[in-house]
Design a protein around this motif. Structure first.
Motif, PDB file in Angstrom:
ATOM      1  N   PRO A 186      17.346 -31.957  17.022  1.00 39.08           N
ATOM      2  CA  PRO A 186      17.392 -30.914  16.789  1.00 39.08           C
ATOM      3  C   PRO A 186      17.472 -30.250  15.062  1.00 39.08           C
ATOM      4  O   PRO A 186      17.711 -30.995  14.537  1.00 39.08           O
ATOM      5  CB  PRO A 186      19.168 -30.325  17.144  1.00 39.08           C
ATOM      6  N   THR A 187      17.216 -29.187  14.760  1.00 34.41           N
ATOM      7  CA  THR A 187      17.020 -29.105  12.963  1.00 34.41           C
ATOM      8  C   THR A 187      18.430 -29.232  12.447  1.00 34.41           C
ATOM      9  O   THR A 187      19.154 -29.254  12.834  1.00 34.41           O
ATOM     10  CB  THR A 187      17.180 -27.424  12.663  1.00 34.41           C
ATOM     11  N   ASN A 204      12.154 -30.166  13.420  1.00 29.05           N
ATOM     12  CA  ASN A 204      12.494 -28.821  13.386  1.00 29.05           C
ATOM     13  C   ASN A 204      13.177 -28.622  11.943  1.00 29.05           C
ATOM     14  O   ASN A 204      13.934 -27.594  11.818  1.00 29.05           O
ATOM     15  CB  ASN A 204      13.441 -28.812  14.201  1.00 29.05           C
ATOM     16  N   GLY A 205      12.404 -29.536  11.254  1.00 34.72           N
ATOM     17  CA  GLY A 205      13.260 -28.731   9.948  1.00 34.72           C
ATOM     18  C   GLY A 205      14.247 -29.677   9.293  1.00 34.72           C
ATOM     19  O   GLY A 205      15.333 -29.552  10.120  1.00 34.72           O
ATOM     20  N   GLU A 206      14.357 -29.616   8.483  1.00 34.01           N
ATOM     21  CA  GLU A 206      15.574 -30.254   7.680  1.00 34.01           C
ATOM     22  C   GLU A 206      17.021 -29.749   7.216  1.00 34.01           C
ATOM     23  O   GLU A 206      18.167 -29.868   7.571  1.00 34.01           O
ATOM     24  CB  GLU A 206      15.637 -31.002   6.150  1.00 34.01           C
ATOM     25  N   ASN A 207      16.752 -28.298   7.815  1.00 32.88           N
ATOM     26  CA  ASN A 207      17.863 -27.312   7.615  1.00 32.88           C
ATOM     27  C   ASN A 207      16.980 -25.831   8.352  1.00 32.88           C
ATOM     28  O   ASN A 207      16.044 -25.707   8.197  1.00 32.88           O
ATOM     29  CB  ASN A 207      18.581 -27.402   5.586  1.00 32.88           C
ATOM     30  N   VAL A 262       7.927 -29.046  10.197  1.00 36.39           N
ATOM     31  CA  VAL A 262       8.021 -30.569  10.051  1.00 36.39           C
ATOM     32  C   VAL A 262       8.334 -30.781   8.578  1.00 36.39           C
ATOM     33  O   VAL A 262       7.315 -30.591   7.563  1.00 36.39           O
ATOM     34  CB  VAL A 262       6.905 -30.916  10.248  1.00 36.39           C
ATOM     35  N   SER A 263       9.551 -30.948   8.414  1.00 36.46           N
ATOM     36  CA  SER A 263      10.074 -31.753   7.299  1.00 36.46           C
ATOM     37  C   SER A 263       9.546 -33.092   6.934  1.00 36.46           C
ATOM     38  O   SER A 263       9.937 -33.868   7.909  1.00 36.46           O
ATOM     39  CB  SER A 263      11.699 -31.386   7.127  1.00 36.46           C
ATOM     40  N   LEU A 264       9.947 -34.656   6.188  1.00 35.03           N
ATOM     41  CA  LEU A 264       9.029 -35.663   5.506  1.00 35.03           C
ATOM     42  C   LEU A 264      10.280 -35.793   4.248  1.00 35.03           C
ATOM     43  O   LEU A 264      10.264 -35.347   3.324  1.00 35.03           O
ATOM     44  CB  LEU A 264       8.181 -35.462   5.440  1.00 35.03           C
ATOM     45  N   TYR A 265      10.958 -36.923   4.824  1.00 37.44           N
ATOM     46  CA  TYR A 265      10.869 -37.697   3.448  1.00 37.44           C
ATOM     47  C   TYR A 265      10.736 -38.954   3.639  1.00 37.44           C
ATOM     48  O   TYR A 265      11.026 -39.643   4.152  1.00 37.44           O
ATOM     49  CB  TYR A 265      12.816 -37.325   3.142  1.00 37.44           C
ATOM     50  N   VAL A 266      10.676 -39.682   2.032  1.00 33.88           N
ATOM     51  CA  VAL A 266      10.752 -40.987   1.688  1.00 33.88           C
ATOM     52  C   VAL A 266      11.963 -41.230   1.080  1.00 33.88           C
ATOM     53  O   VAL A 266      12.531 -40.581   0.125  1.00 33.88           O
ATOM     54  CB  VAL A 266       9.026 -41.283   1.054  1.00 33.88           C
ATOM     55  N   ARG A 325      18.501 -13.492   0.691  1.00 35.52           N
ATOM     56  CA  ARG A 325      16.813 -14.033   1.195  1.00 35.52           C
ATOM     57  C   ARG A 325      15.948 -14.976   0.123  1.00 35.52           C
ATOM     58  O   ARG A 325      15.330 -14.748   0.558  1.00 35.52           O
ATOM     59  CB  ARG A 325      16.059 -12.863   1.633  1.00 35.52           C
ATOM     60  N   GLU A 326      17.024 -15.726  -0.445  1.00 35.89           N
ATOM     61  CA  GLU A 326      16.225 -16.505  -1.905  1.00 35.89           C
ATOM     62  C   GLU A 326      15.132 -17.064  -0.916  1.00 35.89           C
ATOM     63  O   GLU A 326      13.997 -17.254  -1.364  1.00 35.89           O
ATOM     64  CB  GLU A 326      17.563 -17.388  -1.847  1.00 35.89           C
ATOM     65  N   GLU A 327      15.212 -18.261   0.096  1.00 36.05           N
ATOM     66  CA  GLU A 327      14.547 -19.209   1.295  1.00 36.05           C
ATOM     67  C   GLU A 327      13.094 -18.537   0.958  1.00 36.05           C
ATOM     68  O   GLU A 327      11.553 -18.611   1.045  1.00 36.05           O
ATOM     69  CB  GLU A 327      14.772 -19.517   1.823  1.00 36.05           C
TER      70      GLU A 327
END
Length: 389
Positions: A46-47, A70-73, A80-84, A280-282
């Motif tokens: 899940p998210t 499903n996204g980091e938040n 799709v979120s990706l982090y290194v 609604r900032e994002e």
């Protein structure tokens, strides 16, 4: 780029990965993340939850990738979120910070694998004990990925390139050094040394160099050195209408650095001041970025900057939504961009009947029907073709 191994995320095995034991001690390297059974992975995670790769080494440091299907938040749950992340020990006091550039791409996006692209389009990030992770919370929209050729047999492969750009020890061998000519030209634009032409756009003035502009754009070549050249003296100012200052600034930045700049934070914050209280900032930030990208696409077409136009087209294709598809489709048709037009038509084609009704009820669709009626005919033909299959 040195190869730094492969990790496999299997939808049937939640958060488990197999990593090949490959060491890339060079200051730059890439790691491949293979996602098998994408649909099941999307259902199982899940998210806010991720699958994590095993460790791989680049520039004598250990790294791992976090994949959020499903996204980091919640604000990016449709992406799709990706982090290194730079791996550190729990007791990491005294460990040095690491400065590096990184880039995520899909394996068939060959233009994004070149070191000069990664060096020129990504900022340097400081990986420290307090901020060990950097990434993209909106790497690609889920619906755009799912209708693209990147997802084959419910599998996809993501490439993560890392360049360590600041290390304590002296690099003895400069044979593999990356050209920093784009940084020199960026400084030239910023410092205005030798500038010999001035533009006025949206109430702001911009100093630039005729030879640089002419070398990059046939339109500027004709405008500045052709028979009808403008601004023949350094004291004269060339007026540019129908363009915002922030768009022209981004256009100049690309001309000098050959990389897509980020949208200016100051202008974004000014425009968002009215919606800050609405929570609604994002969403507002994303809408403003999309409008800026569309305007930059138009500017690239106006000045015949085909690479910038292609970059904007790709970004727009990956961020089509129900609310933006009609404006993007009209933009593509007006500027003869077949790839973007096809992406929009495919997006509409796969929507549910209720979403399709929402799209067709907009003023944007009415505008297309009146201004570009042949586009509506093309779309109807595609729907009919689908029904026959």
């Amino acid at each position: 780029m040195s190869f730094a191994g492969v990790s496999v995320v299997d939808g049937a095995k939640r958060c488990t990965c197999d990593t090949s034991a490959v060491y890339a001690g060079a200051d730059s390297g890439y790691h491949l993340l293979m996602v098998r059974d994408y649909s099941r992975t999307k259902l199982q995670l899940p998210t806010g939850e991720s699958a994590t790769t095993g460790l791989f080494t680049v520039g004598e440091y250990d790294w791992y990738i976090e994949y959020y299907p499903n996204g980091e938040n919640p604000n990016c749950r449709d992406f799709v979120s990706l982090y290194v992340t730079r791996h550190t020990l729990y007791d990491c006091e005294g460990e040095e910070d690491v400065e590096a550039k990184f880039s995520f791409s899909l394996v068939d996006q060959l233009e994004k694998h070149k070191p000069v692209y990664i060096h020129g389009t990504n900022k340097t990030c400081t990986f420290s004990s307090s901020a060990p992770s950097w990434g993209s919370d909106r790497f690609v929209r889920q619906d755009a990925l799912e209708r693209s050729a990147h997802l084959k047999g419910d599998c996809l492969t993501i490439r993560c390139d890392i360049m360590v750009v600041c290390k304590d020890h002296k690099i003895e061998d400069a044979a593999g050094a990356i050209s920093d000519i784009n940084q020199h030209f960026a400084h030239l634009l910023q410092n205005k040394v030798g500038a010999d032409v001035t533009f006025e756009v949206g109430g702001e003035t911009f100093a630039a160099h005729r030879c640089v502009l002419a070398a990059r754009s046939k339109v500027f070549m004709a405008q500045l050195f052709g028979p009808m050249k403008e601004g023949a003296t350094t004291s004269s100012v060339i007026q540019i209408k129908d363009m915002e200052a922030k768009v022209f600034r981004a256009l100049l930045s690309f001309i000098y650095t050959d990389s897509l700049p980020a949208m200016e934070k100051d202008s974004m914050e000014d425009e968002m001041s009215e919606v800050m209280d609405e929570g609604r900032e994002e969403a507002a930030e994303f809408e403003m970025w999309l409008q800026w990208l569309e305007d930059l696409f138009v500017a690239a077409d106006r000045y015949d900057l085909q690479m910038l136009k292609l970059i904007c087209e790709k970004q727009l294709s990956e961020h089509i939504s129900v609310s933006s598809v009609t404006s993007t489709l009209a933009l593509a048709e007006k500027h003869h961009c077949c790839g973007l037009k096809e992406a929009c038509l495919k997006f509409i084609q796969v929507q549910s009947p209720s979403c399709l009704q929402t799209v067709m009820a907009t003023s944007g669709w009415d505008h297309i029907a009146v201004t570009y009626p042949w586009v509506v005919k093309e779309f109807i033909a595609k729907l009919a073709s689908n029904q026959r299959k």
